[in-house]
Design a protein around this motif. Structure first.
Motif, mmCIF file in Angstrom:
data_model
loop_
_atom_site.group_PDB
_atom_site.id
_atom_site.type_symbol
_atom_site.label_atom_id
_atom_site.label_comp_id
_atom_site.label_asym_id
_atom_site.label_seq_id
_atom_site.Cartn_x
_atom_site.Cartn_y
_atom_site.Cartn_z
ATOM 1 N N GLU A 93 66.686 34.042 28.509
ATOM 2 C CA GLU A 93 65.232 33.904 28.619
ATOM 3 C C GLU A 93 64.641 33.564 27.262
ATOM 4 O O GLU A 93 65.112 34.042 26.237
ATOM 5 N N ASP A 130 60.877 32.801 27.302
ATOM 6 C CA ASP A 130 59.441 32.992 27.496
ATOM 7 C C ASP A 130 59.030 34.378 27.008
ATOM 8 O O ASP A 130 59.593 35.400 27.436
ATOM 9 N N ARG A 174 57.993 37.034 29.763
ATOM 10 C CA ARG A 174 59.092 37.589 30.559
ATOM 11 C C ARG A 174 60.003 38.476 29.709
ATOM 12 O O ARG A 174 60.546 39.464 30.199
#
Length: 423
Positions: A59, A61, A64
Motif C-alpha cells: 500500500e 496511499d 489506507r
C-alpha cells in the motif's frame, strides 16, 4: 506511557537496491511487527532477507496506511517503506502529519535514506550543494527558468511523461547548449548513465526510475529587478514602458506563490517581469490580438519564462475557467473594465489589482468602478517620464504619455501601510 504507544518508522529505502539501505533502516525492518509499502519497496525488504514472517501490506496511499495502523493496535513496531530520502519530495511529510492528526497514541520516527540525486551526483563525480533541486514526478513543475539561472539543476523524474516533458521543453525554449545527464535504475544491476544535448537524447532514455542533472555552462546572471524596453521583441504591438512597468510591479506587491492575471498582456513585458520575480509564480497572460499573442510566445521563449501561460481571447470571458488569481494587472480592458473586476473579485474577493490607464475615458471608468464598490480605497499615481534623445550636438528630452497607475485590494505589506498612514 511511551512504551504503550505504537511506533511507526517511516523509512527511506534509497534508490532501490538492498545494499543501499542504511544499517538503521535494516534494523528497524528486522524488528517490525508489520511491513507496509508499495510493491517495489516490500519486494526490496524480502530480497534483503528482512522482516521474515511478519504481515506485509502492499500500500502507498496515506489514508489506507493510517487505517491499517489504527485498526491493529497489537502492532507496536510498524515499518512503512518510502522511496528515496524521506526529506526530499517524499510522502513522509504528509504521512507524518496524518498520523499525528488522527491518532495521538502513535510515535512517529522518520529515517532518511539515500536520494537518487545524491547517488547520481556521486556517479557524475560532482556535488549537489550548489545545485537547484526540483521534481517532475507526478506533477506540473516550471523548471526552464530555474535551469536558465543555475549551472546545475537536478530533476527527479518518474512516470511515462516526465522524460518527454523535460526534453520537449528544453528544446521548445531553445536550450540546446545545456547537457542533460540521465541516471536510470540507479543502484540496480542494469543501472545506466547517459549524457547528451536535449536533441541527442530520446524520450525513452528518461522513462521509469530516473533522475537527471542539467549542466548549463552559461547561466543567466541578470540580477536587476527590471529589463530595458529594447530587450523585448516588440513588433507593432504597444508595450508598457519600463518606467511605468517598474512602478506597476511595485504596486502589484507580488508574493512568492502568486497567481497573476496579466489582462491585455500585449508583448508580455509585464508577464515576463512578473514571472521572473520567482520560480513558483504563475502568470496567465490574456491577450485578444493574435499578433500580440505570438510576440508573447517569442518573449516567453527568449526570457525562459515558463511560468507564463498564454490565454488567447477576450476578458472576462476567457477568465472563467482559470484558477483564482492572487494578483491582477490590467493593461487593457477593451471597454470591459467593470465586468473584469467583478469576475476576478468573484474568484478571489481579496485579490490585489493594478490598472494602467492612459486615457481620461479609462480613468472615468475607474472612478465609476470605485463608486460601485469594485475598487476599495484605490491608490492613484500618475507617472510622467521623459527620455533624452540627441539632436545634432544637443540632447533634448522627449516626453512619454503620462500613465495613471491605480492599485487596490490586499497585498500591500504592513510596513508600507504604516508608512502611508504616517504620511
Amino acid at each position: 506511557m511511551s512504551e504503550e504507544k505504537q511506533r511507526v518508522s517511516l523509512i527511506g529505502i534509497g534508490p532501490g537496491a538492498p545494499d543501499m539501505l542504511t544499517c538503521q533502516a535494516k534494523e528497524r525492518i528486522r524488528k517490525c511487527d508489520c511491513l507496509i509499502g508499495a510493491q517495489r519497496m516490500t519486494e526490496l525488504a524480502k530480497e534483503a532477507g528482512l522482516a521474515a514472517g511478519v504481515p506485509v501490506f502492499v500500500e502507498y496511499d496515506a489514508g489506507r496506511i493510517c487505517g491499517y495502523i489504527q485498526n491493529r493496535k497489537e502492532w507496536k513496531n510498524i515499518a512503512v517503506l518510502l522511496s528515496g530520502d524521506t526529506g526530499f519530495y517524499s510522502g513522509a511529510k504528509a504521512l507524518t502529519e496524518r498520523l499525528r492528526e488522527e491518532e495521538a497514541g502513535i510515535e512517529v520516527e522518520v529515517m532518511p535514506g539515500l536520494s537518487s540525486v545524491a547517488v547520481l551526483a556521486a556517479r557524475l563525480k560532482t556535488g549537489w550543494e550548489d545545485a537547484a533541486l526540483l521534481s517532475l514526478h507526478g506533477k506540473e513543475t516550471d523548471f526552464i527558468q530555474t535551469v536558465s539561472r543555475n549551472t546545475k539543476t537536478f530533476l527527479l523524474l518518474g512516470g511515462r511523461d516526465s522524460g518527454r516533458e523535460m526534453l520537449g521543453r528544453l528544446k521548445e525554449y531553445g536550450m540546446d547548449h545545456v547537457t542533460v545527464c540521465i541516471g536510470s535504475r540507479l543502484s540496480y544491476p542494469d543501472e545506466r548513465i547517459l549524457a547528451g544535448k536535449p536533441g541527442e537524447l530520446k524520450e525513452s532514455d528518461a522513462e521509469g526510475l530516473c533522475a537527471a542533472m542539467i549542466w548549463n555552462p552559461a547561466p543567466e546572471k541578470w540580477a536587476a529587478p527590471h529589463l530595458p524596453d529594447d530587450a523585448f521583441i516588440r513588433g507593432n504591438v504597444p508595450m508598457t514602458k519600463e518606467e511605468v512597468r517598474a512602478v506597476s510591479l511595485s504596486r502589484l506587491s507580488l508574493t512568492e506563490d502568486a497567481v497573476v492575471y496579466d489582462i491585455g498582456a500585449g508583448t508580455g513585458s509585464v508577464s515576463v517581469e512578473a514571472a521572473r520575480c520567482g520560480s513558483r509564480i504563475r502568470v496567465w497572460a490574456v491577450e485578444k490580438n493574435p499578433e500580440a499573442a505570438e510576440l508573447l510566445r517569442q518573449n516567453r521563449r527568449k526570457f525562459k519564462a515558463d511560468g507564463i501561460r498564454i490565454v488567447e481571447g477576450m476578458a472576462p470571458d476567457v477568465l472563467q475557467e482559470l484558477e483564482p488569481p492572487t494578483h491582477v494587472f490590467i493593461g487593457g480592458s477593451a471597454g470591459n473594465l467593470k465586468e473584469i473586476l467583478r469576475t476576478v473579485q468573484k474568484k478571489n474577493p481579496d485579490v490585489r489589482i493594478v490598472i494602467n490607464a492612459i486615457s481620461l475615458d479609462t480613468m472615468a471608468e475607474i472612478m465609476e468602478a470605485e463608486k460601485e464598490g469594485l475598487l476599495r480605497e484605490p491608490e492613484i499615481t500618475c507617472v510622467s517620464a521623459a527620455r533624452a534623445r540627441k539632436l545634432g550636438s544637443h540632447h533634448m528630452m522627449t516626453a512619454q504619455n503620462p500613465v495613471y497607475i491605480v492599485s487596490a485590494g490586499k497585498g500591500v505589506p504592513d510596513g508600507k501601510k504604516e508608512r502611508q498612514a504616517d504620511e
